[in-house]
Motif scaffolding. Sequence first.
Motif, mmCIF file in Angstrom:
data_model
loop_
_atom_site.group_PDB
_atom_site.id
_atom_site.type_symbol
_atom_site.label_atom_id
_atom_site.label_comp_id
_atom_site.label_asym_id
_atom_site.label_seq_id
_atom_site.Cartn_x
_atom_site.Cartn_y
_atom_site.Cartn_z
ATOM 1 N N GLU A 192 8.992 12.317 -7.914
ATOM 2 C CA GLU A 192 8.178 12.894 -6.845
ATOM 3 C C GLU A 192 7.020 11.961 -6.563
ATOM 4 O O GLU A 192 6.312 11.542 -7.481
ATOM 5 N N ALA A 193 6.829 11.619 -5.293
ATOM 6 C CA ALA A 193 5.766 10.693 -4.912
ATOM 7 C C ALA A 193 4.392 11.326 -5.119
ATOM 8 O O ALA A 193 4.223 12.541 -5.003
ATOM 9 N N SER A 194 3.410 10.486 -5.411
ATOM 10 C CA SER A 194 2.046 10.978 -5.628
ATOM 11 C C SER A 194 1.483 11.644 -4.382
ATOM 12 O O SER A 194 0.742 12.629 -4.474
ATOM 13 N N PHE A 195 1.853 11.120 -3.192
ATOM 14 C CA PHE A 195 1.328 11.667 -1.945
ATOM 15 C C PHE A 195 2.399 11.646 -0.850
ATOM 16 O O PHE A 195 3.321 10.829 -0.885
ATOM 17 N N ARG A 196 2.235 12.543 0.096
ATOM 18 C CA ARG A 196 3.009 12.482 1.333
ATOM 19 C C ARG A 196 2.205 11.611 2.293
ATOM 20 O O ARG A 196 1.114 11.974 2.709
ATOM 21 N N VAL A 197 2.748 10.451 2.627
ATOM 22 C CA VAL A 197 1.990 9.434 3.354
ATOM 23 C C VAL A 197 2.360 9.433 4.831
ATOM 24 O O VAL A 197 3.536 9.406 5.202
ATOM 25 N N MET A 198 1.334 9.455 5.676
ATOM 26 C CA MET A 198 1.474 9.281 7.122
ATOM 27 C C MET A 198 0.636 8.063 7.524
ATOM 28 O O MET A 198 -0.251 7.650 6.769
ATOM 29 N N PHE A 199 0.888 7.494 8.679
ATOM 30 C CA PHE A 199 0.058 6.376 9.116
ATOM 31 C C PHE A 199 -0.171 6.449 10.617
ATOM 32 O O PHE A 199 0.581 7.082 11.364
ATOM 33 N N THR A 200 -1.242 5.800 11.049
ATOM 34 C CA THR A 200 -1.541 5.685 12.469
ATOM 35 C C THR A 200 -2.208 4.349 12.739
ATOM 36 O O THR A 200 -2.916 3.811 11.874
ATOM 37 N N ASP A 201 -1.977 3.795 13.908
ATOM 38 C CA ASP A 201 -2.669 2.583 14.325
ATOM 39 C C ASP A 201 -4.121 2.934 14.630
ATOM 40 O O ASP A 201 -4.426 4.035 15.092
ATOM 41 N N LEU A 203 0.832 -1.202 0.000
ATOM 42 C CA LEU A 203 0.000 0.000 0.000
ATOM 43 C C LEU A 203 0.866 1.251 0.000
ATOM 44 O O LEU A 203 0.591 2.217 -0.727
ATOM 45 N N ASN A 204 1.902 1.254 0.803
ATOM 46 C CA ASN A 204 2.808 2.411 0.844
ATOM 47 C C ASN A 204 3.433 2.657 -0.529
ATOM 48 O O ASN A 204 3.523 3.802 -0.991
ATOM 49 N N ASP A 205 3.852 1.597 -1.195
ATOM 50 C CA ASP A 205 4.455 1.728 -2.525
ATOM 51 C C ASP A 205 3.448 2.282 -3.536
ATOM 52 O O ASP A 205 3.801 3.089 -4.395
ATOM 53 N N ALA A 206 2.192 1.815 -3.432
ATOM 54 C CA ALA A 206 1.167 2.295 -4.358
ATOM 55 C C ALA A 206 0.939 3.788 -4.196
ATOM 56 O O ALA A 206 0.851 4.537 -5.180
ATOM 57 N N LEU A 207 0.872 4.252 -2.963
ATOM 58 C CA LEU A 207 0.603 5.662 -2.691
ATOM 59 C C LEU A 207 1.799 6.553 -3.011
ATOM 60 O O LEU A 207 1.634 7.763 -3.214
ATOM 61 N N LYS A 208 2.966 5.964 -3.059
ATOM 62 C CA LYS A 208 4.170 6.747 -3.326
ATOM 63 C C LYS A 208 4.711 6.539 -4.744
ATOM 64 O O LYS A 208 5.861 6.869 -5.026
ATOM 65 N N THR A 209 3.881 6.028 -5.638
ATOM 66 C CA THR A 209 4.308 5.924 -7.026
ATOM 67 C C THR A 209 4.617 7.310 -7.571
ATOM 68 O O THR A 209 4.008 8.305 -7.175
#
Length: 346
Positions: free
Chosen positions: A71-80, A56-62
């Motif tokens: 340049e990644a498609s999004f700046r990704v953050m995550f939380t539990d 999922l992280n790789d998909a969002l950062k294509t």
Amino acid sequence: MKHFLYFSMLLVLLFSSCSGKKGGKSVFATTSSGNAYELLVVVDQQMWERPAGRALNDALKTDVPGLPQSEASFRVMFTDPDYFDATLKLVRNIVVVKVSDIYTQPKMTYEYDVYAYPQALLTIQAPDEKSFGEYVAQHAQTIVNFFTRAEMNRQMRVLETSYNDYVYTEVKKMFDCEVWVPGALSSHKSGDHFFWAGTNTATGDQNFVIYSFPYTDPKTFTKEFFLHKRDSVMKINIPGAREGMYMATDTAFTNVEPIAVQNKYALEARGLWRIKNDFMGGPFVSHMRLDTINQRIVVSEVFVYSPDKMKRNLIRQMEASLYTVRLPRAAAQDTVKIGKGNDVNQ
């Protein structure tokens, strides 16, 4: 053909998203938080570090296509999920991951404005991590397109109340077309069936171009014709600082494909431009469309110049303006399909 954005949906969204209910949940007046192209993933922390989470992280950062650097498609953050509190629920773009044996197959569903406005929320469910990872890898572009579309629709809503009135008036006068571009495009130039507007800054420079020519041959809608036409028009109208310098297309890094704009066929070109005999260059996006009323081709384009900055947000902000271009059309043809977009599962 990708069905991407719908121009006339904006007014409906402005009213329907601010009152009533969506998906059985009350729509809050709270404004969403975060910057454009930021995204929060709600996922089990341990799963996030395993292959399924990495997928999922790789998909969002294509990489964003058509840029001169990665340049990644999004700046990704995550939380539990345990820490997905009232504050984090206000983030403008959210992916909720649900992996449990209660599900029989992987699936994506989406909602808008669940906790705040404007907000896009995508839920991805799967019975196990293996099927989740495979499903995400197969639908990576769909996921990216969903949130990219949401961000561009937000920019279009901003433009609706703050568009450049001078550019709107000139484009209407010269081409009988309508367009919303940012107010910061304060420099202008007109030519033979050609109009340019730009910020004219040394860096972070954003530009809009529109030009037209008669439609005489179906071969117009080919990559070869488009590239030749673009280069000839830009050579005349976008000269460089000295003689022998002019804008040209970097054909090796330009992709051309059909898309739908306002439910009509268009040819999109996305790639790089450069100034011949100079070192200037950057990304551009063009839409070539047929004006059936006047039997002519109308090309609208945005390009940016920002040698010392990232370019994703600059070009995407301008790209939203391309979807606001309205061609002349008879009253009976002036209805555009209204909706938030296609179901991500289709």
